[in-house]
Enzyme design. Structure first.
Site, short mmCIF file in Angstrom:
data_model
loop_
_atom_site.label_atom_id
_atom_site.label_comp_id
_atom_site.label_asym_id
_atom_site.label_seq_id
_atom_site.Cartn_x
_atom_site.Cartn_y
_atom_site.Cartn_z
N LYS A 66 68.68 41.04 0.95
CA LYS A 66 69.95 40.36 1.25
C LYS A 66 69.65 39.10 2.05
O LYS A 66 68.76 39.10 2.91
CB LYS A 66 70.84 41.32 2.03
CG LYS A 66 72.28 40.93 2.22
CD LYS A 66 73.04 42.11 2.85
CE LYS A 66 74.50 41.79 3.14
NZ LYS A 66 75.23 42.94 3.71
N SER A 141 79.61 43.88 1.38
CA SER A 141 79.06 42.54 1.32
C SER A 141 77.70 42.43 0.63
O SER A 141 77.31 41.33 0.24
CB SER A 141 78.96 41.97 2.74
OG SER A 141 78.02 42.70 3.50
N SER A 165 79.08 48.21 3.69
CA SER A 165 78.62 47.10 2.86
C SER A 165 77.51 47.37 1.86
O SER A 165 77.27 46.56 0.97
CB SER A 165 78.15 45.95 3.73
OG SER A 165 79.20 45.04 3.88
N1 GLN Z 1 83.99 45.36 4.20
C1 GLN Z 1 83.72 45.49 5.61
C2 GLN Z 1 84.06 44.19 6.31
O1 GLN Z 1 84.56 43.33 5.65
C3 GLN Z 1 82.28 45.90 5.82
C4 GLN Z 1 81.31 44.81 5.91
C5 GLN Z 1 79.91 45.29 6.17
O2 GLN Z 1 79.62 46.49 6.18
N2 GLN Z 1 79.02 44.33 6.43
O3 GLN Z 1 83.87 44.03 7.48
#
Ligand code: GLN
Length: 487
Positions: A66, A141, A165
Site C-alpha cells: 500500500k 482504503s 480497511s
Molecule cells: N473506512 C474507515 C474510515 O474511513 C476505515 C479506514 C481504515 O481502516 N484505514 O475511516
C-alpha cells in the site's frame, strides 16, 4: 503458470526449477501493466528487480505494498496530492523485513487518500475498480492492495487497517484479509492515521499464505513502541490444529436471523441464509456456536465512536503535513501562508472534513464530551467483547449485508440496518483483536466475506479456525479470472 498461484505453489515451482524468481517478477510486472488502465491498482509499478536468493519461502515471491508505507527511493504518496512527489529516505520496518526475506516488490498500491475512506474512490490517481465487476467499487482504503491480489497479479499484498480497511475490501474482492493483534507487526514507516487503531494487515488468497507472511514481518521493533516479542510464536505451525470443542459466538443484533426477519432486502437475506448454513457446517465439524445478545445502543455507538477517535487522532498525526518539512511545498511569504496553501491544495474535501471534525473534537471545551466520552464507549465495547471471550474462542459474522456496492452508492451511509452490520469490523481495532476476513459465498459471482475475531494474542487460533472455514467453503485461492492473458 504464474497467475493465481499461492506463495507455497510458487515456492515449489522455484525449487523444481520450473520458474525462476526473475520470471515470476516479470510475469507479475506484465500483469500489473496489463490491468492498470482498467482497474488502477497501482500508483507506481516497478519495472526492475534485484533478486535476493534466500532460503526463505518468500524469496522471489512478488508482492505489492500500500502506498502509505515508506520505501526509500520509491515514490510514496499515500494517494494524496500533498505527497504526490514525495520520495522517502527511509524504509518501513515491514518493507525492510520483506526485503530481507527476498520478496520482490512489484508496485505501490492506490488507497483512499491518507487511508481515510472505505470506497477506493478518493486516491489522487483515480478510482480502483472491483475485478469481479468494473461497475462496482472494491472498497477501501486498501483498495489497490486487494485488487492486486484479487486480479491474480501478486499472491499477497501489505495493507493497513484502522477501522476495517483491509478486511472490508477483502470481503468485496473475494480474498483473505488478516489484521493481527495490535503490536504484533511494527508500524514504523506506515503513515500514521489513528495510532491507537492503526494496524499493518495482510491480503492473500488463502489463510496459510497470511500466516506465512505475518510470521515473516512480525516482531519487536524499538521504532514502534507498541510492538512485543513474538519470536517464539509460529503462526504457520498451529494452522492445522484440531478445533473440536472450540466455541464461537455471533451477535444477534449484528447477524441474527430474527433481526432481519421483516427485511425486504433480498441480498441481505441471502447473506444471512448462507451465514447460517456455514454455521451448521462448522457445528458438524465440531465447533460449538451460540447466539448472544449485546446492547443495541452500544453497537450503534461503534461508528460515531470510531469517527470521534479516528478523526481526532488523524488531525493530530497529520499536522506534520505542512508542505514545509516534506511533501509538496506551498507558496507564500510566511510559514503560515505556506502551510495554508499546501494544505488547501493538498487535501481533498473529504480529508478536510475529517480534520475539521478532529479539531472540533480536540478543542479544549469539547474534549471531555466528545473525545474522552468516545474513549469511554470504546472501553465499554471492548470490555463486553472481552467478557464474551472468557467463555468463547471467537466471534463470527458476515462482513457486510451484501456484495460490493456500485459506484453511485455511498458506502458510508448511515441507514438503520447498515449502521451495525456494516461497521462491526471496527471492534477488532478498538480491542486490538486479531481479526480475519475470508470469502464464504457468492451472489451472481460477486464474493462476500465472513469474519472471525479472537482474543488478543490468539492470532494462531484465529487462523486455525479460519482455515476450517476455507475447508468448508472451498473458496480458496480464488481470483477474478478476467483479462485475456496467459501467464
Ligand atoms: N473506512 C474507515 C474510515 O474511513 C476505515 C479506514 C481504515 O481502516 N484505514 O475511516
Amino acid at each position: 503458470m504464474y497467475r493465481g498461484k499461492s506463495i507455497k505453489e510458487l515456492n515449489e515451482l522455484f525449487l523444481k526449477n520450473e520458474l525462476t524468481k526473475e520470471e515470476a517478477f516479470f510475469k507479475a510486472n506484465s500483469l500489473a501493466h496489463y490491468f492498470q488502465d482498467d482497474y488502477n491498482s497501482f500508483v507506481t509499478i516497478l519495472d526492475k528487480v534485484k533478486i535476493k536468493d534466500t532460503d526463505n519461502v518468500l524469496s522471489g515471491i512478488p508482492y505489492s505494498l500500500k502506498d502509505n508505507f515508506s520505501t526509500s527511493n520509491i515514490l510514496t504518496t499515500a494517494s494524496s496530492n500533498i505527497l504526490k512527489d514525495y520520495v522517502p529516505v527511509f524504509d518501513a520496518t515491514v518493507y525492510k523485513k520483506l526485503k530481507k526475506a527476498g520478496a520482490s516488490l512489484v508496485g505501490k498500491c492506490v488507497l483512499d487518500e491518507l487511508a481515510m475512506g472505505g470506497t477506493g474512490t478518493t486516491g489522487h490517481t483515480g478510482i480502483v475498480k472491483n475485478p469481479y465487476d468494473k461497475t462496482r467499487m472494491i472498497g477501501g482504503s486498501s483498495a489497490g492492495s486487494v485488487a492486486s491480489v484479487a486480479l491474480g497479479i501478486t499472491p499477497f499484498s501489505i495493507g493497513s487497517d484502522t477501522g476495517d480497511s483491509v478486511r472490508k475490501p477483502a470481503s468485496f474482492g473475494g480474498v483473505v484479509g488478516f489484521k493481527p493483534t495490535y503490536g504484533l507487526i511494527s508500524r514504523y514507516g506506515l503513515f500514521p492515521f489513528a495510532s491507537s487503531l492503526d494496524h499493518v494487515a495482510v491480503v492473500s488468497r488463502n489463510v496459510e499464505d497470511s500466516a506465512i507472511v505475518v510470521d515473516n514481518i512480525k516482531g519487536l521493533d524499538p521504532l514502534d513502541m507498541v510492538t512485543y516479542d513474538s519470536s517464539k510464536i509460529s503462526l504457520l505451525d498451529s494452522i492445522n490444529n484440531d478445533i473440536k470443542g472450540k466455541k464461537l459466538f455471533y451477535i444477534k443484533e449484528i447477524c441474527g436471523k430474527d433481526t432481519y426477519k421483516d427485511s425486504d432486502d433480498e441480498e441481505l437475506k441471502k447473506v444471512i441464509d448462507s451465514f447460517y448454513e456455514l454455521l451448521d457446517n462448522l457445528r458438524k465439524m465440531g465447533f460449538i456456536i451460540e447466539e448472544v445478545s449485546v446492547d443495541k445502543a452500544l453497537l450503534e455507538a461503534m461508528y460515531p465512536t470510531y469517527m470521534c477517535i479516528s478523526c481526532a487522532e488523524a488531525t493530530s498525526n497529520n499536522a506534520n503535513l505542512t508542505g514545509i518539512q516534506f511533501g509538496t511545498r506551498g507558496s507564500g511569504e510566511s510559514y503560515e501562508d505556506i502551510m495554508f496553501d499546501a494544505r488547501t491544495k493538498g487535501f481533498s474535501e473529504l480529508i478536510k472534513r475529517r480534520f475539521i471534525l478532529g479539531s472540533y473534537i480536540l478543542q479544549k471545551e469539547n474534549q471531555e464530551k466528545l473525545f474522552l466520552n468516545a474513549k469511554r464507549v470504546r472501553r465499554l465495547i471492548v470490555s463486553k467483547i472481552n467478557d464474551l471471550f472468557k467463555e468463547y474462542d471467537g466471534m463470527i459474522a458476515p462482513c457486510s449485508g451484501g456484495v460490493a456496492p456500485h459506484f453511485d452508492k455511498t458506502s458510508e451511509k448511515l441507514s438503520e440496518r447498515y449502521l451495525i452490520l456494516e461497521n462491526h469490523l471496527v471492534i477488532g481495532n478498538f480491542g486490538g483483536f486479531p481479526s480475519i476476513t475470508l470469502p464464504f459465498m457468492k451472489i451472481d459471482n460477486l464474493p462476500v466475506g465472513v469474519n472471525i475475531t479472537g482474543r488478543v494474542k490468539d492470532d494462531a487460533l484465529v487462523l486455525n479456525m479460519a482455515k476450517k472455514i476455507e475447508e468448508i467453503t472451498g473458496l480458496k485461492n480464488i481470483y477474478a479470472e478476467v483479462g485475456d492473458v496467459d501467464v
